[in-house]
Scaffold this motif. Sequence first.
Motif, PDB file in Angstrom:
ATOM      1  N   ALA A 118       0.818  -1.213   0.000  1.00 52.53           N
ATOM      2  CA  ALA A 118       0.000   0.000   0.000  1.00 52.53           C
ATOM      3  C   ALA A 118       0.856   1.268   0.000  1.00 52.53           C
ATOM      4  CB  ALA A 118      -0.927  -0.002   1.199  1.00 52.53           C
ATOM      5  N   GLU A 119       2.186   1.091  -0.215  1.00 50.73           N
ATOM      6  CA  GLU A 119       3.142   2.210  -0.262  1.00 50.73           C
ATOM      7  C   GLU A 119       3.281   2.938   1.078  1.00 50.73           C
ATOM      8  OE1 GLU A 119       5.265   3.006  -2.720  1.00 50.73           O
ATOM      9  OE2 GLU A 119       4.497   1.355  -3.925  1.00 50.73           O
ATOM     10  N   ASN A 120       3.014   2.237   2.200  1.00 48.55           N
ATOM     11  CA  ASN A 120       3.273   2.821   3.513  1.00 48.55           C
ATOM     12  C   ASN A 120       4.774   2.832   3.742  1.00 48.55           C
ATOM     13  OD1 ASN A 120       0.530   2.995   4.005  1.00 48.55           O
ATOM     14  ND2 ASN A 120       0.459   0.962   4.952  1.00 48.55           N
ATOM     15  N   LYS A 121       5.287   3.898   4.366  1.00 44.68           N
ATOM     16  CA  LYS A 121       6.723   4.034   4.600  1.00 44.68           C
ATOM     17  C   LYS A 121       7.045   3.783   6.072  1.00 44.68           C
ATOM     18  CE  LYS A 121       6.572   8.074   2.355  1.00 44.68           C
ATOM     19  NZ  LYS A 121       7.021   9.375   1.877  1.00 44.68           N
ATOM     20  N   THR A 122       8.076   2.981   6.321  1.00 49.50           N
ATOM     21  CA  THR A 122       8.549   2.698   7.668  1.00 49.50           C
ATOM     22  C   THR A 122      10.073   2.755   7.649  1.00 49.50           C
ATOM     23  OG1 THR A 122       6.704   1.178   7.960  1.00 49.50           O
ATOM     24  CG2 THR A 122       8.459   1.072   9.580  1.00 49.50           C
ATOM     25  N   LYS A 123      10.653   3.483   8.597  1.00 47.40           N
ATOM     26  CA  LYS A 123      12.116   3.593   8.656  1.00 47.40           C
ATOM     27  C   LYS A 123      12.752   2.245   8.948  1.00 47.40           C
ATOM     28  CE  LYS A 123      13.018   8.081   8.405  1.00 47.40           C
ATOM     29  NZ  LYS A 123      13.938   8.681   7.487  1.00 47.40           N
ATOM     30  N   ARG A 124      13.917   2.000   8.338  1.00 46.71           N
ATOM     31  CA  ARG A 124      14.671   0.774   8.604  1.00 46.71           C
ATOM     32  C   ARG A 124      16.149   1.041   8.394  1.00 46.71           C
ATOM     33  NH1 ARG A 124      15.489  -3.736   4.304  1.00 46.71           N
ATOM     34  NH2 ARG A 124      17.238  -3.839   5.697  1.00 46.71           N
ATOM     35  N   LYS A 125      16.982   0.086   8.805  1.00 44.04           N
ATOM     36  CA  LYS A 125      18.439   0.175   8.647  1.00 44.04           C
ATOM     37  C   LYS A 125      18.910  -0.925   7.702  1.00 44.04           C
ATOM     38  CE  LYS A 125      20.011   3.172  11.822  1.00 44.04           C
ATOM     39  NZ  LYS A 125      21.020   4.153  11.624  1.00 44.04           N
ATOM     40  N   PHE A 126      19.878  -0.581   6.855  1.00 49.03           N
ATOM     41  CA  PHE A 126      20.567  -1.557   6.028  1.00 49.03           C
ATOM     42  C   PHE A 126      21.950  -1.746   6.654  1.00 49.03           C
ATOM     43  CE2 PHE A 126      17.555   0.420   3.154  1.00 49.03           C
ATOM     44  CZ  PHE A 126      16.986  -0.671   2.530  1.00 49.03           C
ATOM     45  N   ARG A 127      22.119  -2.838   7.381  1.00 46.91           N
ATOM     46  CA  ARG A 127      23.378  -3.064   8.093  1.00 46.91           C
ATOM     47  C   ARG A 127      24.368  -3.820   7.215  1.00 46.91           C
ATOM     48  NH1 ARG A 127      19.808  -4.073  12.832  1.00 46.91           N
ATOM     49  NH2 ARG A 127      19.959  -2.152  14.052  1.00 46.91           N
ATOM     50  N   PRO A 128      25.671  -3.503   7.339  1.00 49.10           N
ATOM     51  CA  PRO A 128      26.667  -4.236   6.548  1.00 49.10           C
ATOM     52  C   PRO A 128      26.788  -5.682   7.021  1.00 49.10           C
ATOM     53  CG  PRO A 128      27.737  -2.663   8.012  1.00 49.10           C
ATOM     54  CD  PRO A 128      26.265  -2.441   8.127  1.00 49.10           C
ATOM     55  N   ASN A 129      27.156  -6.557   6.102  1.00 53.13           N
ATOM     56  CA  ASN A 129      27.282  -7.989   6.368  1.00 53.13           C
ATOM     57  C   ASN A 129      28.657  -8.260   6.996  1.00 53.13           C
ATOM     58  OD1 ASN A 129      26.907 -10.720   6.358  1.00 53.13           O
ATOM     59  ND2 ASN A 129      27.198 -10.966   4.159  1.00 53.13           N
ATOM     60  N   LEU A 130      28.788  -8.023   8.301  1.00 53.57           N
ATOM     61  CA  LEU A 130      30.077  -8.127   8.992  1.00 53.57           C
ATOM     62  C   LEU A 130      30.374  -9.546   9.454  1.00 53.57           C
ATOM     63  CD1 LEU A 130      29.947  -4.912  11.165  1.00 53.57           C
ATOM     64  CD2 LEU A 130      31.294  -5.292   9.120  1.00 53.57           C
ATOM     65  N   HIS A 131      31.659  -9.908   9.352  1.00 52.45           N
ATOM     66  CA  HIS A 131      32.141 -11.207   9.806  1.00 52.45           C
ATOM     67  C   HIS A 131      33.465 -11.022  10.530  1.00 52.45           C
ATOM     68  CE1 HIS A 131      29.238 -13.553   7.509  1.00 52.45           C
ATOM     69  NE2 HIS A 131      29.417 -12.677   6.529  1.00 52.45           N
ATOM     70  N   ASN A 132      33.680 -11.840  11.558  1.00 54.11           N
ATOM     71  CA  ASN A 132      34.977 -11.874  12.224  1.00 54.11           C
ATOM     72  C   ASN A 132      35.856 -12.863  11.477  1.00 54.11           C
ATOM     73  OD1 ASN A 132      34.296 -10.090  14.369  1.00 54.11           O
ATOM     74  ND2 ASN A 132      33.128 -11.752  15.298  1.00 54.11           N
ATOM     75  N   VAL A 133      36.977 -12.376  10.934  1.00 54.58           N
ATOM     76  CA  VAL A 133      37.861 -13.236  10.150  1.00 54.58           C
ATOM     77  C   VAL A 133      39.294 -13.095  10.653  1.00 54.58           C
ATOM     78  CG1 VAL A 133      36.452 -13.179   8.072  1.00 54.58           C
ATOM     79  CG2 VAL A 133      38.229 -11.482   8.387  1.00 54.58           C
ATOM     80  N   THR A 134      40.092 -14.104  10.386  1.00 51.55           N
ATOM     81  CA  THR A 134      41.513 -14.067  10.673  1.00 51.55           C
ATOM     82  C   THR A 134      42.246 -14.163   9.346  1.00 51.55           C
ATOM     83  OG1 THR A 134      41.129 -15.200  12.769  1.00 51.55           O
ATOM     84  CG2 THR A 134      43.389 -15.165  11.953  1.00 51.55           C
ATOM     85  N   LEU A 135      43.012 -13.117   9.014  1.00 54.33           N
ATOM     86  CA  LEU A 135      43.748 -13.070   7.754  1.00 54.33           C
ATOM     87  C   LEU A 135      45.238 -13.150   8.033  1.00 54.33           C
ATOM     88  CD1 LEU A 135      41.723 -10.229   6.015  1.00 54.33           C
ATOM     89  CD2 LEU A 135      41.559 -12.670   5.601  1.00 54.33           C
ATOM     90  N   MET A 136      45.966 -13.737   7.106  1.00 48.72           N
ATOM     91  CA  MET A 136      47.404 -13.909   7.251  1.00 48.72           C
ATOM     92  C   MET A 136      48.149 -12.793   6.529  1.00 48.72           C
ATOM     93  SD  MET A 136      49.591 -15.948   8.562  1.00 48.72           S
ATOM     94  CE  MET A 136      51.316 -16.286   8.501  1.00 48.72           C
ATOM     95  N   SER A 137      49.094 -12.166   7.216  1.00 42.89           N
ATOM     96  CA  SER A 137      49.970 -11.181   6.598  1.00 42.89           C
ATOM     97  C   SER A 137      51.255 -11.895   6.194  1.00 42.89           C
ATOM     98  CB  SER A 137      50.275 -10.048   7.582  1.00 42.89           C
ATOM     99  OG  SER A 137      51.259  -9.200   7.052  1.00 42.89           O
ATOM    100  N   ASP A 138      51.507 -11.960   4.883  1.00 45.21           N
ATOM    101  CA  ASP A 138      52.679 -12.669   4.379  1.00 45.21           C
ATOM    102  C   ASP A 138      53.973 -11.954   4.735  1.00 45.21           C
ATOM    103  OD1 ASP A 138      51.035 -14.591   3.262  1.00 45.21           O
ATOM    104  OD2 ASP A 138      50.818 -13.457   1.389  1.00 45.21           O
ATOM    105  N   THR A 139      53.979 -10.632   4.647  1.00 48.16           N
ATOM    106  CA  THR A 139      55.192  -9.851   4.920  1.00 48.16           C
ATOM    107  C   THR A 139      55.583  -9.930   6.387  1.00 48.16           C
ATOM    108  OG1 THR A 139      54.531  -8.330   3.168  1.00 48.16           O
ATOM    109  CG2 THR A 139      56.265  -7.597   4.651  1.00 48.16           C
ATOM    110  N   LEU A 140      54.596  -9.776   7.270  1.00 46.69           N
ATOM    111  CA  LEU A 140      54.882  -9.792   8.709  1.00 46.69           C
ATOM    112  C   LEU A 140      54.935 -11.212   9.267  1.00 46.69           C
ATOM    113  CD1 LEU A 140      52.578  -6.848   9.825  1.00 46.69           C
ATOM    114  CD2 LEU A 140      55.033  -6.780   9.356  1.00 46.69           C
ATOM    115  N   GLY A 141      54.328 -12.152   8.571  1.00 42.82           N
ATOM    116  CA  GLY A 141      54.353 -13.543   9.020  1.00 42.82           C
ATOM    117  C   GLY A 141      53.504 -13.806  10.238  1.00 42.82           C
TER     118      GLY A 141
END
Length: 98
Positions: free
Chosen positions: A21-44
């Motif tokens: 019916a085209e009613n408007k309601t406020k909402r949030k678009f949240r980013p798709n966050l993840h906890n990850v562990t990445l390897m730094s090749d230079t620092l090892g």
Amino acid sequence: MTRRCELTGTLPLSGQLRSHAENKTKRKFRPNLHNVTLMSDTLGRKVRLRITARALKSVEHRGGLDAFLLKAKNEELSAACLKLKRELQKAQAASTAA
């Protein structure tokens, strides 16, 4: 802790839900966050980050965490990532000088 990507700086966006019916309601678009562990090749060593799924794809596309950080703008990075970027630059400068 804000819902912010540590690598790309992505924040939540605001918008509206629209019903049939085209009613408007406020909402949030949240980013798709993840906890990850990445390897730094230079620092090892491993680095734990909270990043979006899109940022993870970008890291893999650019060839790893080191390449991503060296090419990224400082305004987008978190304080921890800026510190890591400085360490990477020092390590690369030391390896090229030797």
